[in-house]
Design an enzyme around this catalytic site. Structure first.
Site, mmCIF file in Angstrom:
data_model
loop_
_atom_site.group_PDB
_atom_site.id
_atom_site.type_symbol
_atom_site.label_atom_id
_atom_site.label_comp_id
_atom_site.label_asym_id
_atom_site.label_seq_id
_atom_site.Cartn_x
_atom_site.Cartn_y
_atom_site.Cartn_z
ATOM 1 N N SER A 177 43.809 -27.786 6.935
ATOM 2 C CA SER A 177 43.246 -28.278 8.307
ATOM 3 C C SER A 177 42.221 -28.940 8.206
ATOM 4 C CB SER A 177 42.848 -26.695 8.807
ATOM 5 O OG SER A 177 42.359 -27.053 10.212
ATOM 6 N N HIS A 198 47.749 -29.988 8.340
ATOM 7 C CA HIS A 198 47.405 -29.194 9.572
ATOM 8 C C HIS A 198 46.673 -29.783 10.570
ATOM 9 C CE1 HIS A 198 48.145 -25.344 11.474
ATOM 10 N NE2 HIS A 198 46.892 -25.547 11.684
ATOM 11 N N ASP A 236 44.825 -29.152 14.171
ATOM 12 C CA ASP A 236 44.477 -28.359 15.095
ATOM 13 C C ASP A 236 43.999 -29.159 16.616
ATOM 14 O OD1 ASP A 236 44.897 -25.880 14.013
ATOM 15 O OD2 ASP A 236 43.047 -26.627 12.731
ATOM 16 N N MET A 267 46.837 -25.838 20.408
ATOM 17 C CA MET A 267 46.341 -24.645 21.224
ATOM 18 C C MET A 267 45.931 -25.135 22.562
ATOM 19 S SD MET A 267 44.234 -23.278 17.788
ATOM 20 C CE MET A 267 44.325 -24.826 16.888
ATOM 21 N N MET A 311 48.258 -16.020 13.473
ATOM 22 C CA MET A 311 47.061 -16.416 13.441
ATOM 23 C C MET A 311 46.374 -15.209 12.601
ATOM 24 S SD MET A 311 46.577 -19.159 14.653
ATOM 25 C CE MET A 311 44.626 -19.256 14.375
HETATM 26 C C1 DX5 Z 1 41.722 -22.117 14.128
HETATM 27 C C2 DX5 Z 1 42.745 -23.133 13.356
HETATM 28 C C3 DX5 Z 1 42.632 -22.927 12.008
HETATM 29 C C4 DX5 Z 1 41.490 -23.281 11.333
HETATM 30 C C5 DX5 Z 1 41.721 -22.891 9.935
HETATM 31 O O1 DX5 Z 1 41.691 -22.122 15.670
HETATM 32 O O2 DX5 Z 1 44.008 -23.101 13.976
HETATM 33 O O3 DX5 Z 1 43.764 -24.010 11.514
HETATM 34 O O4 DX5 Z 1 40.872 -24.572 11.559
HETATM 35 O O5 DX5 Z 1 40.296 -23.158 9.335
HETATM 36 P P1 DX5 Z 1 39.496 -22.033 8.293
HETATM 37 O O6 DX5 Z 1 40.403 -22.349 6.933
HETATM 38 O O7 DX5 Z 1 38.253 -22.513 8.123
HETATM 39 O O8 DX5 Z 1 39.497 -20.735 9.002
HETATM 40 ZN ZN ZN Z 2 45.616 -24.296 13.079
#
Ligand code: DX5
Ligand code: ZN
Length: 220
Positions: A6, A31, A33, A66, A135
């Protein structure tokens, strides 16, 4: 098992270097976000940033929306170079219309649920999607603790996928690191998203390799 780092956890002053680093270190997808400060209490980046990153990596762009109204922004992310577009069941867009729009654009469709949402609510759409993203933290921020109680959803989902003989990938997102990956290893997970663990590591290649190696997913 595939790893989708991510970019939320990367050094934003040097996104070019960061995306190239993970692309050459064994990542399978990228990924991205996308947060609107409405569906989640945080704002990240939008289609212009995704578009500027597109020429820097050959890996598929795994875009996680999101957004309260994802349907409105599908074309923007398609133009920006998304390959997989995942949106939330809890958003305010009509689920079937949003799925159709993504498909019409020739992209893979993912649907995601937050930790408090029951997995059964996905089942009516299961034959329409390519991927389900479960999630394992409340969406909005990187660096949170992995919620192991979400793993029962993985089993229920896999059971339903097999029962209906579908080809749907299962992706997990949130709090996945070298410790928590051990809890995932016996579950039928296809893709793990990992942000903080990968970008804060001093040896990216080794970390991605370990995340992959520790997971011998059993498909049942
Ligand atoms: C949270 C995001 C994730 C997050 C993952 O809302 O969808 O993709 O960035 O990051 P880590 O691995 O740091 O939890
Ligand atoms: Zn994510």
């Amino acid at each position: 098992m595939k790893i989708s780092p991510s970019m939320l956890a990367c050094d934003f002053t040097n996104m070019e270097k960061e995306i190239k680093k993970i692309s050459y270190a064994g990542a399978d997808l990228i990924h991205l976000d996308i947060m609107d400060g409405n569906f989640v209490p945080n704002i990240s980046f939008g289609p212009a940033v995704v578009k500027s990153l597109r020429p820097l990596s050959k890996l598929p762009f795994d875009v996680h929306l999101m957004l309260m109204h994802p349907h409105k922004y599908i074309s923007n992310f398609v133009d920006a170079g998304a390959d997989i577009i995942t949106f939330h069941l809890e958003s305010q867009s009509k689920v079937e219309e949003t799925i159709s729009k993504i498909k019409q654009c020739g992209k893979k469709v993912g649907i995601s649920i937050k930790p408090k949402t029951s997995i059964d609510l996905i089942f009516p759409y299961l034959n329409l999607v390519d991927l389900v993203l479960i999630m394992t933290v409340e969406p909005g921020f990187g660096g949170q603790d992995f919620m192991s109680n979400q793993m029962e959803k993985v089993l229920a989902l896999k059971k339903e996928i097999l029962k209906r003989d579908l080809n749907v990938f299962i992706e997990l997102d949130g709090g996945i690191n070298l410790e928590t990956i051990k809890l995932i290893k016996n579950y039928p997970v296809d893709i793990c998203v990992s942000g903080t663990c990968i970008f804060k590591s001093s040896n990216t290649r080794e970390t991605i390799k370990k995340l992959k190696g520790m997971n011998n997913s059993v498909h049942f």
